[in-house]
Scaffold this motif. Structure first.
Motif, PDB file in Angstrom:
ATOM      1  N   CYS A   1       0.851  -1.191   0.000  1.00 53.08           N
ATOM      2  CA  CYS A   1       0.000   0.000   0.000  1.00 53.08           C
ATOM      3  C   CYS A   1       0.883   1.235   0.000  1.00 53.08           C
ATOM      4  CB  CYS A   1      -0.941   0.010   1.198  1.00 53.08           C
ATOM      5  SG  CYS A   1      -0.208   0.585   2.742  1.00 53.08           S
ATOM      6  N   GLY A   2       0.251   2.345  -0.298  1.00 50.98           N
ATOM      7  CA  GLY A   2       0.920   3.636  -0.268  1.00 50.98           C
ATOM      8  C   GLY A   2      -0.111   4.706   0.019  1.00 50.98           C
ATOM      9  N   TYR A   3       0.366   5.845   0.437  1.00 54.90           N
ATOM     10  CA  TYR A   3      -0.530   6.945   0.782  1.00 54.90           C
ATOM     11  C   TYR A   3      -0.181   8.163  -0.055  1.00 54.90           C
ATOM     12  CZ  TYR A   3      -2.016   4.380   4.923  1.00 54.90           C
ATOM     13  OH  TYR A   3      -2.543   3.446   5.779  1.00 54.90           O
ATOM     14  N   ASP A   4      -1.201   8.797  -0.593  1.00 55.97           N
ATOM     15  CA  ASP A   4      -1.048  10.104  -1.211  1.00 55.97           C
ATOM     16  C   ASP A   4      -1.372  11.104  -0.101  1.00 55.97           C
ATOM     17  OD1 ASP A   4      -1.456  12.570  -2.459  1.00 55.97           O
ATOM     18  OD2 ASP A   4      -2.190  11.632  -4.302  1.00 55.97           O
ATOM     19  N   LEU A   5      -0.338  11.647   0.515  1.00 57.06           N
ATOM     20  CA  LEU A   5      -0.514  12.510   1.681  1.00 57.06           C
ATOM     21  C   LEU A   5      -1.198  13.828   1.331  1.00 57.06           C
ATOM     22  CD1 LEU A   5       2.903  11.906   3.489  1.00 57.06           C
ATOM     23  CD2 LEU A   5       0.702  10.802   3.927  1.00 57.06           C
TER      24      LEU A   5
ATOM     25  N   ILE B   1      -5.350   9.945   0.177  1.00 59.50           N
ATOM     26  CA  ILE B   1      -5.857   8.730  -0.457  1.00 59.50           C
ATOM     27  C   ILE B   1      -4.966   7.558  -0.078  1.00 59.50           C
ATOM     28  CG2 ILE B   1      -6.259   7.564  -2.664  1.00 59.50           C
ATOM     29  CD1 ILE B   1      -7.009  10.261  -3.833  1.00 59.50           C
ATOM     30  N   LEU B   2      -5.596   6.460   0.306  1.00 55.16           N
ATOM     31  CA  LEU B   2      -4.917   5.201   0.563  1.00 55.16           C
ATOM     32  C   LEU B   2      -4.979   4.387  -0.718  1.00 55.16           C
ATOM     33  CD1 LEU B   2      -3.841   2.758   2.240  1.00 55.16           C
ATOM     34  CD2 LEU B   2      -6.218   2.370   2.940  1.00 55.16           C
ATOM     35  N   ASN B   3      -3.836   3.944  -1.224  1.00 49.38           N
ATOM     36  CA  ASN B   3      -3.761   3.119  -2.427  1.00 49.38           C
ATOM     37  C   ASN B   3      -3.285   1.731  -2.024  1.00 49.38           C
ATOM     38  OD1 ASN B   3      -4.286   5.310  -4.341  1.00 49.38           O
ATOM     39  ND2 ASN B   3      -2.325   6.077  -3.644  1.00 49.38           N
ATOM     40  N   VAL B   4      -4.144   0.727  -2.226  1.00 50.85           N
ATOM     41  CA  VAL B   4      -3.822  -0.655  -1.881  1.00 50.85           C
ATOM     42  C   VAL B   4      -3.683  -1.450  -3.164  1.00 50.85           C
ATOM     43  CG1 VAL B   4      -4.614  -2.734  -0.706  1.00 50.85           C
ATOM     44  CG2 VAL B   4      -5.083  -0.502   0.291  1.00 50.85           C
TER      45      VAL B   4
END
Length: 184
Positions: free
Chosen positions: A76-80, A84-87
């Motif tokens: 996962c990653g986050y667009d701070l 947005i949480l990207n899974v």
């Protein structure tokens, strides 16, 4: 005071001033910002297995296909900035053709669902799988392409409180069969 002493004082004052300037710049644009952990992923026992039967029969000779999840790869990653949480998740499915199989291909569906921190499922996506079995083997392994979930968050730090669920999309009879005869 000599010129040399005066230059030393000016240089010393310049260095002190420059150090103060650097200290005033407390935020470093190249410094990594901390990010929350990824949400946990679950593979419930009652949907982790699929048995397809021929007709109304339920014994071993009526099995067309048995499939189960062999695991999954995920990140996962986050667009701070946009919160947005990207899974990204990629399931691995192991399958075996049964005695009642008529061909070398099998069709099945699995789901990826997202549960929010309040315990409510807010997203469920279905994915079709068409597995081809080699002519000399009744076993096959399938790793699906990456499935991506994009989840807008009010608070980026709530991301780890979400939960991801994977499983086969089952009929009521298949779900009942898994609950009665499944692995615990």
């Amino acid at each position: 005071m000599t010129i040399a002493n005066g230059l030393r004082r000016v240089c010393a004052l310049g260095l002190v001033s420059f150090a103060g300037f650097l200290a005033a710049c407390s935020s470093n644009p190249f410094e990594e910002q901390p990010v929350p952990a990824c949400p946990r992923a679950f593979l419930p026992n009652d949907t982790a297995r699929l048995v397809q039967f021929s007709g109304q029969g339920k014994d071993l000779t009526d099995v067309i296909l048995e499939a189960e999840f062999g695991g999954y790869l995920g990140d996962c990653g986050y667009d701070l900035d946009d919160k947005i949480l990207n899974v990204v998740i990629s399931p691995v499915i192991n399958a075996e053709l049964g005695p009642a199989a008529q061909g070398r291909n099998a069709k099945l569906q699995y789901f990826v669902a997202l549960k929010d921190p309040s315990g409510e499922f807010i997203q469920k996506n279905l994915f079709d799988v068409d597995m081809a079995f080699p002519s000399n083997l009744n076993l096959a392994r399938y790793r699906d392409e990456q499935v991506t979930l994009n989840v807008p968050l009010d608070d980026i730090w709530a991301g780890p409180d979400y939960e991801i669920y994977l499983g086969f999309q089952l009929s009521a009879d298949q779900l009942d069969y898994n609950r009665r005869f499944g692995k615990n």
